[in-house]
Write a protein that holds these residues in place. Structure first.
Motif: not given
Length: 102
Positions: A44-72
């Motif tokens: 979605t356009d909103g997700m593209v904007r979110k990722w652009v913002q994260q990259f502008n804020n210094g993020r360099t990793n394109v892989h998802e970060e580990a999250r807590s929660g129930r494992p698959p």
């Protein structure tokens, strides 16, 4: 006519966003190019904007970060067992699968 790419990985799409953002392409144009190559359901356009913002804020990793929660709970072994059950009886019901895999 451009060739479309079916079923891209998430990190592939985020890499394209990172690349185009580094070239100072606007988020709306990034979204347009993604849809042109990967199809309507890419991101979605909103997700593209979110990722652009994260990259502008210094993020360099394109892989998802580990999250807590129930494992698959789905793994390759379970998928193989379900496929085996389906091949045994093509007239199965969801209830039969549920009973076979509590």
């Amino acid at each position: 006519m451009l060739k479309t790419i079916a079923d891209p990985t998430d990190c592939e799409v985020r890499s394209v966003i990172q690349f185009l953002n580094a070239k100072k392409v606007k988020p709306a144009e990034i979204q347009h190019q993604l849809v042109e190559i990967y199809g309507e359901n890419v991101m979605t356009d909103g997700m593209v904007r979110k990722w652009v913002q994260q990259f502008n804020n210094g993020r360099t990793n394109v892989h998802e970060e580990a999250r807590s929660g129930r494992p698959p709970v789905v793994n390759d072994g379970l998928v193989a067992k379900v496929n085996e059950k389906i091949r045994e009886n093509r007239r199965f019901t969801i209830r039969m699968l549920f009973d076979g895999f509590p």
